[in-house]
Design a protein around this motif. Structure first.
Motif, short mmCIF file in Angstrom:
data_model
loop_
_atom_site.label_atom_id
_atom_site.label_comp_id
_atom_site.label_asym_id
_atom_site.label_seq_id
_atom_site.Cartn_x
_atom_site.Cartn_y
_atom_site.Cartn_z
N SER A 102 0.87 -1.25 0.08
CA SER A 102 -0.30 0.06 -0.01
C SER A 102 0.77 1.31 0.04
O SER A 102 1.99 1.53 0.41
N THR A 103 0.34 2.22 -0.42
CA THR A 103 0.94 3.61 -0.42
C THR A 103 0.53 4.56 0.60
O THR A 103 -0.70 4.76 1.10
N PHE A 104 1.45 5.30 1.03
CA PHE A 104 1.05 6.37 1.96
C PHE A 104 1.57 7.64 1.43
O PHE A 104 2.86 8.14 1.49
N ILE A 105 0.59 8.41 0.89
CA ILE A 105 1.01 9.70 -0.05
C ILE A 105 0.69 10.60 0.53
O ILE A 105 -0.27 11.24 1.10
N MET A 106 1.88 12.01 0.56
CA MET A 106 1.67 13.09 1.24
C MET A 106 2.13 14.25 0.22
O MET A 106 3.03 14.06 -0.50
N ASN A 107 1.73 15.42 0.35
CA ASN A 107 1.89 16.72 -0.38
C ASN A 107 2.98 17.50 0.51
O ASN A 107 2.42 18.05 1.61
N SER A 108 3.94 18.12 -0.11
CA SER A 108 4.69 18.92 0.54
C SER A 108 4.34 20.42 0.36
O SER A 108 4.96 21.41 1.00
N HIS A 109 3.55 20.65 -0.61
CA HIS A 109 3.03 21.95 -1.04
C HIS A 109 3.88 22.81 -1.41
O HIS A 109 4.13 23.93 -1.14
N ARG A 110 4.97 22.15 -1.95
CA ARG A 110 6.37 23.01 -2.48
C ARG A 110 7.01 23.50 -1.36
O ARG A 110 7.96 24.69 -1.54
N ASN A 111 7.01 22.96 -0.30
CA ASN A 111 7.58 23.62 0.73
C ASN A 111 8.75 22.78 1.48
O ASN A 111 8.38 21.46 2.17
N PRO A 112 10.01 23.08 1.43
CA PRO A 112 11.07 22.23 1.88
C PRO A 112 11.03 21.97 3.40
O PRO A 112 11.36 20.78 3.86
N VAL A 113 10.31 22.74 4.16
CA VAL A 113 10.39 22.62 5.41
C VAL A 113 9.25 21.61 5.90
O VAL A 113 9.70 20.66 6.58
N LEU A 114 8.30 21.71 5.08
CA LEU A 114 6.97 20.72 5.34
C LEU A 114 7.80 19.32 4.87
O LEU A 114 7.38 18.40 5.34
N GLU A 115 8.33 19.27 3.96
CA GLU A 115 9.01 18.10 3.35
C GLU A 115 9.79 17.50 4.36
O GLU A 115 9.78 16.03 4.47
N ARG A 116 10.75 18.37 4.90
CA ARG A 116 11.51 17.63 6.10
C ARG A 116 10.42 16.95 7.33
O ARG A 116 10.94 15.88 7.74
N GLN A 117 9.46 17.58 7.43
CA GLN A 117 8.47 17.03 8.55
C GLN A 117 7.92 15.71 8.31
O GLN A 117 7.57 15.01 8.74
N LEU A 118 7.60 15.83 6.70
CA LEU A 118 7.09 14.74 6.27
C LEU A 118 8.05 13.29 6.25
O LEU A 118 7.36 12.25 6.77
N ILE A 119 9.01 13.65 5.97
CA ILE A 119 10.08 12.48 6.01
C ILE A 119 10.31 12.21 7.48
O ILE A 119 10.25 10.95 7.65
N ASN A 120 10.30 12.88 8.32
CA ASN A 120 10.21 12.58 9.78
C ASN A 120 9.00 11.94 10.28
O ASN A 120 9.29 10.91 11.05
N SER A 121 7.99 12.19 9.79
CA SER A 121 6.90 11.44 10.08
C SER A 121 6.78 9.93 9.61
O SER A 121 6.29 9.14 10.26
N LEU A 122 7.45 9.68 8.59
CA LEU A 122 7.57 8.40 8.12
C LEU A 122 8.60 7.47 8.98
O LEU A 122 8.26 6.15 9.37
N ILE A 123 9.51 8.28 9.51
CA ILE A 123 10.52 7.64 10.60
C ILE A 123 9.62 7.35 11.68
O ILE A 123 9.50 6.01 12.22
N GLN A 124 8.99 8.19 12.11
CA GLN A 124 7.80 7.88 13.29
C GLN A 124 6.90 6.57 12.97
O GLN A 124 6.55 5.96 14.04
N LYS A 125 6.37 6.56 11.83
CA LYS A 125 5.37 5.47 11.45
C LYS A 125 6.11 4.34 10.93
O LYS A 125 5.38 3.26 10.55
N LYS A 126 7.48 4.21 11.18
CA LYS A 126 8.29 2.89 10.83
C LYS A 126 8.02 2.53 9.18
O LYS A 126 8.02 1.34 9.20
N ILE A 127 7.83 3.61 8.36
CA ILE A 127 7.85 3.05 6.82
C ILE A 127 9.19 3.25 6.27
O ILE A 127 9.72 4.34 6.43
N GLY A 128 9.75 2.29 6.07
CA GLY A 128 11.21 2.09 5.62
C GLY A 128 11.38 2.31 4.11
O GLY A 128 12.41 2.08 3.86
#
Length: 355
Positions: A102-128
C-alpha cells in the motif's frame, strides 16, 4: 511481537538517553520521535548527542528495518496542482498493488520545511521505503532517514545524488532538446522558453540545457532574453499555479520585440495556461504562434488545439522504480544504476510549419 518504543534489543531505553542528557523522559521522547512539541535547540542538541553517545540510533535503525510489519511505501510529492505528479502516483500505485503493498501519499505543497517534517513522520510511522520528489536544497533529512535504515527512490532533487539511493529521474535534458528540435524542424527560428523559477531546480535547468543544445546545434544564437520565467512559486489558493503562470506570461511574450513564432514550455500545465492566455489576447495557436509542452498529461481531449508535447514516460518510470524497491535485496549495492526512460515526441495540433 513488536517491542514497545522504549524497549530496545540491547536493553537501552529512552530513559537511559534522558538520564545521559539530564532531562525528562518526555523531553527525550519528543526529540527522538520527531514530535512537533517545542523543544529548545540547546536541549534538542543535548538529547541527540546523548543518543549518539549511547548508540540509541542503532536501535532505531533496527525498528525501521522491521518492514515486514509495515508494508507501506511512503510517497512525497511537491503538489497535487500539477497533474504530472499524478502520473508518478499512478505508476507507483499500480506496481505497489501488484506486489501487495500500500502507499502512504503526502504533499509537501512545494515547501522544503514541510517536506522535512513529512520525512520525519515516515520515521515515526516506521515506514522504511520512500519515493521522493524533493523541493529541498538540502539532503540532510533524507540522509537521516537513510541512516536509520530506510531506503529511498528519488525522482526529483535539488541536491547532488546520494549513494545507496535509487535515482529514477526523467531525462529532462532530452525532453527539452526534442521539444526544441521539433519547432526547429518546422521552420521556427525565433523561439522562446517558458519556465517556472529555475533557482536550484536541477530538472528545470536540464530542460533548458536541452533547449539550448538544440538551438546552438543549428548554429543559432541562444539568449537568456528569450527565457520567460516566473519570479515566485507557491501553490495557488484559487486555481493551479502553472496555469496561472502560463496565462500571465502570454501578454509579455506577444509584446516582446523578438516576435516569437514558437514557445517551448517547461511542462504541459504552463503550455495550457499559455494557450489560454494567448487566446484571450487575440492570438491563435498555432496560426500565430506554436506551442510545445513537456509531460504528456492527458488533457488533449479537453483542450483546443490539442497540445504537441514530449512524453517523459513518468508513469512507466515510476512503475519500474517501485517494483525494484519492493523486490530489492536487504543489502543495497552502493553503485545502484539510475533508472531512466527515453522521452518521446507526441505530435498533435499546437505546432504549424512555417517558411
Amino acid at each position: 511481537m513488536e517491542k514497545n518504543i522504549n524497549e530496545l534489543t540491547n536493553g537501552l531505553t529512552i530513559a537511559d538517553v534522558a538520564n545521559e542528557a539530564c532531562c525528562s523522559v518526555a523531553t527525550a521522547s519528543r526529540v527522538l520521535s520527531g514530535s512537533k512539541y517545542p523543544v529548545s535547540t540547546a536541549m534538542r542538541t543535548r538529547v541527540l548527542d546523548a543518543a549518539a553517545k549511547l548508540g540509541y540510533s542503532d536501535n532505531l535503525k533496527k525498528r525501521m528495518l522491521a518492514t515486514d510489519q509495515n508494508p507501506f511505501l511512503g510517497v512525497i510529492i511537491p503538489t497535487f496542482q500539477n497533474p504530472r505528479y499524478l502520473q508518478f502516483i499512478n505508476g507507483i500505485e499500480q506496481a505497489a498493488n501488484r506486489e501487495g503493498h500500500s502507499t502512504f501519499i503526502m504533499n509537501s505543497h512545494r515547501n522544503p520545511v514541510l517536506e522535512r517534517q513529512l520525512i520525519n513522520s515516515l520515521i515515526q510511522k516506521k515506514i522504511g521505503a520512500l519515493l521522493l520528489m524533493s523541493v529541498d536544497e538540502s539532503s540532510e533529512s533524507l540522509r537521516h532517514y537513510l541512516d536509520l535504515g530506510g531506503f529511498a527512490c528519488v525522482f526529483e532533487s535539488n541536491f547532488p545524488d546520494l549513494p545507496n539511493v535509487l535515482n529514477a529521474k526523467e531525462n529532462r535534458f532530452e525532453a527539452g532538446r526534442i521539444a526544441t528540435e521539433h519547432l526547429l524542424s518546422q521552420g521556427h527560428h525565433s523561439i522562446a522558453f517558458l519556465t517556472t523559477p529555475l533557482k536550484h531546480f536541477q530538472s528545470r535547468r536540464l530542460t533548458l540545457d536541452g533547449c539550448r543544445f538544440a538551438i546552438e546545434k543549428h548554429a543559432l544564437p541562444f539568449s537568456f532574453q528569450n527565457i520567460f520565467m516566473a519570479s515566485e512559486e507557491s501553490d495557488s489558493k484559487d486555481s493551479m499555479y502553472e496555469l496561472e503562470v502560463g496565462y500571465s506570461m502570454a501578454e509579455k511574450i506577444l509584446q516582446h520585440p523578438n516576435r516569437y513564432t514558437g514557445i517551448v514550455c517547461q511542462n504541459d500545465m504552463l503550455a495550457y495556461g499559455l494557450i489560454s492566455g494567448l487566446k484571450a489576447a487575440g492570438a491563435h495557436v498555432p496560426n500565430n504562434i506554436s506551442v510545445v509542452g513537456i509531460d504528456n498529461i492527458h488533457f488533449d481531449n479537453i483542450s483546443f488545439p490539442r497540445l504537441t508535447t514530449v512524453d517523459t514516460l513518468a508513469g512507466m518510470l515510476a512503475q519500474r522504480a517501485t517494483q525494484f524497491m519492493i523486490r530489492m535485496d536487504d543489502y543495497v549495492d552502493t553503485n545502484l544504476v539510475p533508472l531512466s526512460m527515453k522521452p518521446e515526441l507526441i505530435v498533435r495540433e499546437s505546432v504549424r510549419a512555417i517558411g
